[in-house]
Enzyme design. Sequence first.
Site, PDB file in Angstrom:
ATOM      1  N   HIS A  37      40.294  46.121  42.598  1.00 50.77           N
ATOM      2  CA  HIS A  37      39.093  45.273  42.531  1.00 50.77           C
ATOM      3  C   HIS A  37      37.881  46.103  42.106  1.00 50.77           C
ATOM      4  O   HIS A  37      37.053  45.656  41.312  1.00 50.77           O
ATOM      5  CB  HIS A  37      38.792  44.653  43.897  1.00 50.77           C
ATOM      6  CG  HIS A  37      39.897  43.816  44.471  1.00 50.77           C
ATOM      7  ND1 HIS A  37      40.650  44.217  45.535  1.00 50.77           N
ATOM      8  CD2 HIS A  37      40.358  42.588  44.122  1.00 50.77           C
ATOM      9  CE1 HIS A  37      41.532  43.272  45.832  1.00 50.77           C
ATOM     10  NE2 HIS A  37      41.384  42.278  44.997  1.00 50.77           N
ATOM     11  N   SER A 186      47.595  46.528  45.911  1.00 53.46           N
ATOM     12  CA  SER A 186      47.574  45.111  46.260  1.00 53.46           C
ATOM     13  C   SER A 186      47.058  44.983  47.683  1.00 53.46           C
ATOM     14  O   SER A 186      47.358  45.831  48.533  1.00 53.46           O
ATOM     15  CB  SER A 186      48.986  44.526  46.173  1.00 53.46           C
ATOM     16  OG  SER A 186      49.031  43.286  46.860  1.00 53.46           O
ATOM     17  N   SER A 187      46.313  43.919  47.925  1.00 55.14           N
ATOM     18  CA  SER A 187      45.830  43.668  49.287  1.00 55.14           C
ATOM     19  C   SER A 187      47.003  43.545  50.251  1.00 55.14           C
ATOM     20  O   SER A 187      46.886  43.832  51.435  1.00 55.14           O
ATOM     21  CB  SER A 187      44.997  42.390  49.316  1.00 55.14           C
ATOM     22  OG  SER A 187      43.956  42.481  48.377  1.00 55.14           O
ATOM     23  N   ARG A 188      48.141  43.106  49.713  1.00 59.36           N
ATOM     24  CA  ARG A 188      49.303  42.891  50.570  1.00 59.36           C
ATOM     25  C   ARG A 188      49.972  44.195  51.003  1.00 59.36           C
ATOM     26  O   ARG A 188      50.747  44.200  51.962  1.00 59.36           O
ATOM     27  CB  ARG A 188      50.339  42.028  49.849  1.00 59.36           C
ATOM     28  CG  ARG A 188      49.854  40.618  49.567  1.00 59.36           C
ATOM     29  CD  ARG A 188      50.776  39.938  48.576  1.00 59.36           C
ATOM     30  NE  ARG A 188      50.222  38.669  48.122  1.00 59.36           N
ATOM     31  CZ  ARG A 188      50.526  37.481  48.652  1.00 59.36           C
ATOM     32  NH1 ARG A 188      51.370  37.407  49.642  1.00 59.36           N
ATOM     33  NH2 ARG A 188      49.976  36.388  48.186  1.00 59.36           N
TER      34      ARG A 188
END
Length: 284
Positions: A37, A186-188
């Site tokens: 991001h 990844s946020s995950r």
Amino acid sequence: MQVVQSISELRQRVADARGAGHRIALVPTMGALHDGHVSLIRAARQERAFVVVSLFVNPTQFNEARDLAAYPRDEARDAELAEAAGCDVLFAPPAAEMYSTGFGTFIDVGPIALPLEGESRGPLHFRGVATVVAKLFNIVQPDAAYFGQKDAQQTLVIRQLVRDLNFPIDLHIEPTVREPSGLALSSRNRRLSDAGREKALGLIEALRAIEERFDAGEREAQVLEAAGRAALAARDLAGKDVEYLTVSDYETLARLRRVDTRALVSTAVTVEGVRLIDNVVLTP
Ligand code: AMP
């Protein structure tokens, strides 16, 4: 940086910036920000634009309530990271601000949304993405918007949306940011254990195995896909954990038999109950 929750206040800030002669750039996110991001926000900043980052975990794009509930949220940290990267306004609306009672309009972008993620996550996924992005485009009316190649099909969905609905917006697609190991950020990922992160390297190993075979001259999609599946299997990733590993036409996402045109190799794999996606592009 200002944090704004209401649409009317955001519109006022954007109008002020536009009045002061700034171009407006939008970076849509679902929060739990990481360097992927940050790279989008920095890219927007480099264009000397007034940068609006939206932070909204969009309920209409989740097909599973469990997945929505488990999505990581950390707004205080997000605000720090966004500000450090050069965000001017962080737009973090509550769900009711975006979807008021009686909300009824949804956007269907057609066939580009159907295969791959559309097939795995169901037809409502990209309908939700296209709808929330169209709403953000209408709310912010940016000159430019920034998205990540990490979500390759999503970039095609948004390109379709921008063309079909005549949004006067320049789309910028930024490269996938990876850990040194190759794992796509990844946020995950924060839901993975150390062992899970090791296992998740299977995604990039599979994509790189395919790239290697392609660079060595292989053009048959079936052979390329088999090389990728072997790399996944070497990390004990097989069966229903592998949702897809597919070589597709980069324009239409139709499945290819031979790679004679630019191709998207994309994969979705579940590791420790966490759904991960990644992709590479092959250019003959
Ligand atoms: P998300 O918060 O996951 O909806 O992602 C917001 C934006 O960041 C999307 O345009 C993503 O494609 C992009 N993005 C997510 N992960 C990465 C990454 N590792 N590298 C570059 N962009 C990313």
